[in-house]
Design an enzyme around this catalytic site. Structure first.
Site, PDB file in Angstrom:
ATOM      1  N   GLU A 198      -2.484 -14.573 -31.635  1.00  0.00           N
ATOM      2  CA  GLU A 198      -2.717 -15.610 -30.624  1.00  0.00           C
ATOM      3  C   GLU A 198      -2.352 -15.029 -29.320  1.00  0.00           C
ATOM      4  OE1 GLU A 198      -4.654 -17.929 -31.065  1.00  0.00           O
ATOM      5  OE2 GLU A 198      -4.553 -18.051 -33.172  1.00  0.00           O
ATOM      6  N   HIS A 257     -16.018 -15.237 -35.329  1.00  0.00           N
ATOM      7  CA  HIS A 257     -14.861 -14.801 -36.468  1.00  0.00           C
ATOM      8  C   HIS A 257     -15.443 -13.828 -37.515  1.00  0.00           C
ATOM      9  CE1 HIS A 257     -13.356 -18.357 -34.362  1.00  0.00           C
ATOM     10  NE2 HIS A 257     -12.496 -17.979 -34.742  1.00  0.00           N
TER      11      HIS A 257
END
Length: 588
Positions: A389, A481
């Site tokens: 993140e 992804h």
């Protein structure tokens, strides 16, 4: 709901400017930042104006400085958008490396901008009007209508007038007769089909207790939706952590209470330093964690419905602080890159976001991160998730890779790379100016998985059943992804090398030169090359072919143009069908 597609998320872009102190030496070490000023910007724009005539451009063409951040070895980096009639052309950018006096040392263009500069005929043309037929409010209304979401705004929506290059893919001449399955990434190129005057609309909303973030391209002529993508880029007291045993965490003591604020890392920001807050099952960050003693957590998975402030509830905060501290230290000690933006601006992590939330994400509304408790997963505060993140925050502050198509896959891969490097650094003791050879597991999310099955395998992405192991011509249509998979495999091969065993997970049929098993250069060198390319060469439109070219440049600048490291980059990309394979020198 496909939890894998949501997991490991970040939001949007940011551009900040503070000052960074000098730090550790070594390849890739970042330099002190120079605070932006009207004088520095004017001097840089003057240099660019002087180049305009040499490019065959007239007064309709211009530049806009959109960000500055530290470079390596005494340099600074400026990111510059190309404008036409004072309107930004989306994705047409240059990354400029400057010396201490602001003189341009090198320039890395987006492929589209480089082509645009070669011949003005490729541009919108003198009759291209930049006067919109609809207002920015109408564009925002059109974007909201297209989403159909019943949601409240987290921040007010915004609309920027841009020139949108509508792209098409075409083959290079030498590849016109190739079969589709035989195409290499260097056999095709993205070219501009035509230009549209448009608005780039940012909407940041919350529906129920879930974030709904989108960027939408709306025609400035008639309000039609030209493109849209989801910006949910899906993570010293004593802390009893869930995944790392007892760990030291930095806190502050004020008025007899311990607060989960680390005043040794970061400055400014919302809390003046790095911090962990308690969202307490809400969508906002909440307040900083406070405790009567400096011992936190019980090391166990959060019990749904329980207190978020007792020992069990504190464990998620311990996980988050441990991950934040180690991610900060990895980038600081290895690169002298401070915090997310390189300028040491403090960020924070909010634990217990929403209820039984199977996600972790970075938000551009607060330049912070949110960690869910999990339902199908355990608490999402594992070290590789938090490194992932925070990696999104670094990308947002530098290359700002557009979160769609091939650039979106590279954005996700960059965060996976950061997560693995941080995991190795933390597990290796969290000290020193190099990333250890071992310590990470080369899979993402294994710890948070209740079954122990990872979310992603960097060495063999296809083990998840959806990600490709190599580039193909349809990769830009995949969810980011999944399209991240080939670049993850490239990075594994670059660091660890491959195998000649055709039946194994570490083999690539595209490695056809000698030796059949390529030699890796170690995680530290691979990470340095990637970080340099992402922060000083990639633009928002960088695709797989462009990433290869700029990784080769970065390796050459760090280790030499005939170095084994540069050859390893070529071979690692060849292993995923991006460029041709080459021989390794004898004895490598």
């Amino acid at each position: 709901m496909n939890k894998r597609k949501m997991l490991l998320a970040s939001f949007g872009a940011l551009s900040l400017a503070v000052v960074v102190p000098a730090g550790a030496a070594g390849p890739g070490t970042m330099s002190p930042a120079v605070a932006a000023s009207p004088q520095l910007d004017a001097a840089l724009l003057a240099q660019l104006d002087a180049r305009r005539a040499a490019r065959g451009q007239d007064a309709r063409h211009g530049d806009a400085i959109v960000a500055r951040h530290p470079g390596t070895q005494g340099t600074q980096v400026a990111r510059v958008a190309h404008t036409y009639k004072n309107v930004r052309i989306f994705g047409f950018e240059s990354v400029l490396v400057l010396d201490a006096n602001g003189k341009i040392l090198s320039e890395s263009d987006s492929e589209q901008r480089a082509n645009f500069a070669k011949a003005d005929a490729a541009g919108p043309g003198s009759d291209f009007s930049v006067v919109p037929a609809i207002s920015s409010k109408a564009a925002i209304d059109a974007a909201l209508a297209s989403l159909g979401a019943s949601a409240r705004h987290e921040t007010p929506p915004s609309a920027e007038l841009i020139i949108w290059p509508a792209m098409r893919t075409e083959r290079v001449p030498d590849a016109r007769d190739k079969q589709e399955q035989e195409l290499n990434a260097l056999d095709v190129q993205e070219v501009v089909d035509h230009y549209e005057l448009a608005y780039l609309v940012h909407t940041r909303m919350v529906a129920g207790d879930k974030p709904v973030y989108h960027d939408t391209i709306v025609s400035a002529r008639d309000g039609a939706i030209l493109a849209q993508w989801n910006m949910l880029q899906t993570v010293v007291g004593v802390g009893h952590s869930q995944y790392n045993g007892d760990v030291p965490i930095n806190t502050t003591l004020a008025e007899g209470k311990y607060r989960m604020i680390d005043d040794t890392r970061g400055t400014g920001g919302t809390f003046g330093a790095m911090a962990i807050t308690n969202a307490n099952h809400g969508t906002s960050a909440g307040s900083v964690y406070v405790n009567d003693t400096n011992t936190w957590g019980d090391g166990k998975q959060y019990v749904n419905g329980g207190s978020t402030t007792n020992a069990n509830g504190q464990t998620a905060a311990v996980n988050a602080m441990w991950g934040l501290m180690n991610t900060y230290d990895t980038m600081k000690n290895v690169f002298n890159w401070l915090s997310l933006d390189g300028h040491n601006t403090a960020t924070y992590i909010a634990a217990h976001v929403n209820t039984a939330y199977d996600n972790a994400y970075y938000s551009d509304t607060c330049r912070c991160m949110f960690i869910g408790d999990g339902s199908s997963f355990n608490s999402l505060g594992s070290i590789d998730v938090i490194g992932h993140e925070m990696g999104h925050g670094v990308t947002a502050a530098t290359s700002n890779l557009t979160y769609a198509g091939e650039s979106g896959g590279l954005n996700e891969s960059s965060s996976d790379i950061n997560g693995e490097a941080v995991e190795a650094y933390a597990r290796g003791g969290g000290k020193g100016d190099t990333v250890p050879l071992t310590g990470n597991d080369w899979v993402l999310g294994k710890e948070i998985s209740k079954s122990g099955t990872p979310l992603r395998w960097m060495y063999r992405p296809s083990k998840d059943g959806s990600s490709p192991d190599a580039w193909n011509s349809s990769i830009k249509r995949l969810d980011v992804h999944y399209s991240s998979g080939p670049n993850n495999r490239m990075f594994y091969f670059l660091a660890q090398g491959s195998s000649a065993d055709k039946a194994g997970d570490y083999y690539s049929k595209y490695l056809v030169r000698t030796p059949a098993a390529m030699t890796g250069i170690g995680l530290d060198k691979a990470y340095r090359i990637w970080f340099k390319a992402n922060t000083t060469k990639f633009t928002s439109s960088t695709n797989y072919a462009d990433a290869r070219a700029k990784m080769i440049e970065a390796a050459g600048e760090l280790y030499g143009k005939s170095s084994r490291e540069l050859i390893a980059v070529q071979r690692a990309y060849a292993a995923i069908n991006v460029g041709a394979d080459v021989d390794e020198p004898p004895g490598q």
